[in-house]
Motif scaffolding. Structure first.
Motif, PDB file in Angstrom:
ATOM      1  N   LYS A  94     -12.456 -25.208  24.062  1.00 19.86           N
ATOM      2  CA  LYS A  94     -13.372 -25.827  23.099  1.00 19.86           C
ATOM      3  C   LYS A  94     -14.817 -25.766  23.573  1.00 19.86           C
ATOM      4  CE  LYS A  94     -10.241 -29.209  20.976  1.00 19.86           C
ATOM      5  NZ  LYS A  94      -9.958 -30.668  20.832  1.00 19.86           N
ATOM      6  N   THR A  95     -15.050 -26.146  24.826  1.00 22.48           N
ATOM      7  CA  THR A  95     -16.432 -26.239  25.303  1.00 22.48           C
ATOM      8  C   THR A  95     -17.083 -24.863  25.473  1.00 22.48           C
ATOM      9  OG1 THR A  95     -15.566 -26.482  27.561  1.00 22.48           O
ATOM     10  CG2 THR A  95     -16.212 -28.491  26.402  1.00 22.48           C
ATOM     11  N   VAL A  96     -16.334 -23.888  25.971  1.00 27.76           N
ATOM     12  CA  VAL A  96     -16.905 -22.543  26.118  1.00 27.76           C
ATOM     13  C   VAL A  96     -17.235 -21.968  24.746  1.00 27.76           C
ATOM     14  CG1 VAL A  96     -16.424 -20.172  26.821  1.00 27.76           C
ATOM     15  CG2 VAL A  96     -15.825 -22.061  28.341  1.00 27.76           C
ATOM     16  N   ALA A  97     -16.342 -22.179  23.777  1.00 26.31           N
ATOM     17  CA  ALA A  97     -16.596 -21.687  22.420  1.00 26.31           C
ATOM     18  C   ALA A  97     -17.828 -22.359  21.823  1.00 26.31           C
ATOM     19  CB  ALA A  97     -15.378 -21.935  21.537  1.00 26.31           C
ATOM     20  N   GLU A  98     -17.943 -23.678  21.987  1.00 25.41           N
ATOM     21  CA  GLU A  98     -19.100 -24.398  21.464  1.00 25.41           C
ATOM     22  C   GLU A  98     -20.380 -23.942  22.156  1.00 25.41           C
ATOM     23  OE1 GLU A  98     -20.699 -29.009  20.833  1.00 25.41           O
ATOM     24  OE2 GLU A  98     -18.803 -28.631  21.864  1.00 25.41           O
ATOM     25  N   PHE A  99     -20.309 -23.755  23.464  1.00 21.72           N
ATOM     26  CA  PHE A  99     -21.450 -23.284  24.245  1.00 21.72           C
ATOM     27  C   PHE A  99     -21.956 -21.948  23.698  1.00 21.72           C
ATOM     28  CE2 PHE A  99     -23.366 -21.191  27.956  1.00 21.72           C
ATOM     29  CZ  PHE A  99     -24.141 -22.200  28.499  1.00 21.72           C
ATOM     30  N   LYS A 100     -21.021 -21.058  23.373  1.00 26.58           N
ATOM     31  CA  LYS A 100     -21.400 -19.729  22.880  1.00 26.58           C
ATOM     32  C   LYS A 100     -21.890 -19.777  21.441  1.00 26.58           C
ATOM     33  CE  LYS A 100     -18.663 -16.652  25.786  1.00 26.58           C
ATOM     34  NZ  LYS A 100     -17.710 -15.519  25.774  1.00 26.58           N
ATOM     35  N   VAL A 101     -21.199 -20.531  20.589  1.00 22.91           N
ATOM     36  CA  VAL A 101     -21.580 -20.608  19.178  1.00 22.91           C
ATOM     37  C   VAL A 101     -22.995 -21.169  19.029  1.00 22.91           C
ATOM     38  CG1 VAL A 101     -21.122 -21.821  17.010  1.00 22.91           C
ATOM     39  CG2 VAL A 101     -19.249 -20.727  18.256  1.00 22.91           C
ATOM     40  N   LYS A 102     -23.318 -22.184  19.842  1.00 24.24           N
ATOM     41  CA  LYS A 102     -24.644 -22.806  19.778  1.00 24.24           C
ATOM     42  C   LYS A 102     -25.706 -22.001  20.527  1.00 24.24           C
ATOM     43  CE  LYS A 102     -23.134 -27.598  19.177  1.00 24.24           C
ATOM     44  NZ  LYS A 102     -23.124 -28.971  19.768  1.00 24.24           N
ATOM     45  N   LYS A 103     -25.277 -20.926  21.204  1.00 27.74           N
ATOM     46  CA  LYS A 103     -26.173 -20.046  21.953  1.00 27.74           C
ATOM     47  C   LYS A 103     -26.997 -20.831  22.974  1.00 27.74           C
ATOM     48  CE  LYS A 103     -26.441 -16.664  18.214  1.00 27.74           C
ATOM     49  NZ  LYS A 103     -27.308 -15.900  17.291  1.00 27.74           N
ATOM     50  N   LEU A 104     -26.279 -21.617  23.780  1.00 23.28           N
ATOM     51  CA  LEU A 104     -26.918 -22.455  24.784  1.00 23.28           C
ATOM     52  C   LEU A 104     -27.043 -21.720  26.105  1.00 23.28           C
ATOM     53  CD1 LEU A 104     -24.949 -25.761  24.075  1.00 23.28           C
ATOM     54  CD2 LEU A 104     -27.145 -25.047  23.108  1.00 23.28           C
TER      55      LEU A 104
END
Length: 241
Positions: A94-104
């Motif tokens: 979940k966190t890696v996907a969110e990190f990538k989707v938000k382009k952080l």
């Protein structure tokens, strides 16, 4: 490799198996585990080796994280403390996907504790509120769980090794100056309250507030360890707290 998990540790033979088990149980598998060991006198190194991690020479948390990052192969770095637990087998997914989707380029998740003591539960709640507010003007993250891209880490030259307390907030703030910082809301990390129990609620609170005031209000960095922060403060009886 996508993810390198870096854990600074000293005499954590009891805590590390719990954390490493929570990592091994993750559905996300494209990762490596690196423990930066600060000259442990217990079986920390043996425990890490037996559970499939790599050991590099460490020191205080900031230098330890930097040594781990130097050895890392992943494009994303995840810095963890030895006494945290990843909540849920899909935490990393979940966190890696969110990190990538938000382009952080740097991020921190929300925190919780399993303790049923009121003050133990209050601390992470207050911290979550603070980092959500601060993310709009002076992003900060707790060293127990910080995501960063390897590119951003290298560009800001890692953690400032002169800072004894507050190096994590300084790191996330400097990263936010060059790219996008964010709060990850898809999963939470579980913190141990053992420092609160060992040093006392008020002392820890004053350390955190004092370091923040010193750094962000007064514009100074804690090079003299005026807040008396110690890395290895736990007795064996504290290991499972």
């Amino acid at each position: 490799m996508i993810l390198s998990i870096i854990i600074p540790a000293k005499n954590e033979e009891k805590q590390l198996p719990v954390l490493l088990a929570s990592i091994k149980n993750q559905t996300f598998k494209d990762l490596e585990i690196i423990v930066a060991d600060a000259k442990s006198t217990d079986k920390t190194r043996e425990v890490v080796a037996s559970l499939g991690g790599r050991v590099v020479e460490g020191g205080m948390p900031g230098p330890g994280r930097n040594r781990g990052a130097e050895a890392a192969l992943g494009e994303i770095l995840l810095f963890l403390d030895a006494d945290v637990i990843l909540v849920g087998d899909d935490f990393l997914e979940k966190t890696v996907a969110e990190f990538k989707v938000k382009k952080l380029c740097c991020a921190a998740p929300l925190s919780r504790t399993s303790s049923d003591i009121f003050l133990d539960r209050l601390y992470p709640k207050l911290w979550n509120i603070w980092i959500m507010i601060a993310s709009h003007f002076s992003p900060c993250a707790g060293g127990w769980c910080i995501f960063a891209t390897k590119a951003a880490h290298d560009k800001i030259k890692g953690f400032d090794e002169k800072i004894i307390l507050g190096e994590d907030s300084d790191y996330s703030y400097r990263a936010s100056r060059i790219c996008k910082f964010g709060i990850l809301k898809s999963a939470v990390v579980e913190n141990s309250p053992r420092r609160l129990h060992k040093e006392g609620y008020l002392k820890v609170f004053l350390q955190v507030v004092g370091a923040g005031f010193n750094r962000f209000i007064m514009g100074r960095r804690d090079y003299q360890n005026k807040f008396n922060y110690k890395f290895d403060i736990y007795d064996k009886k504290d290991d499972k707290k």
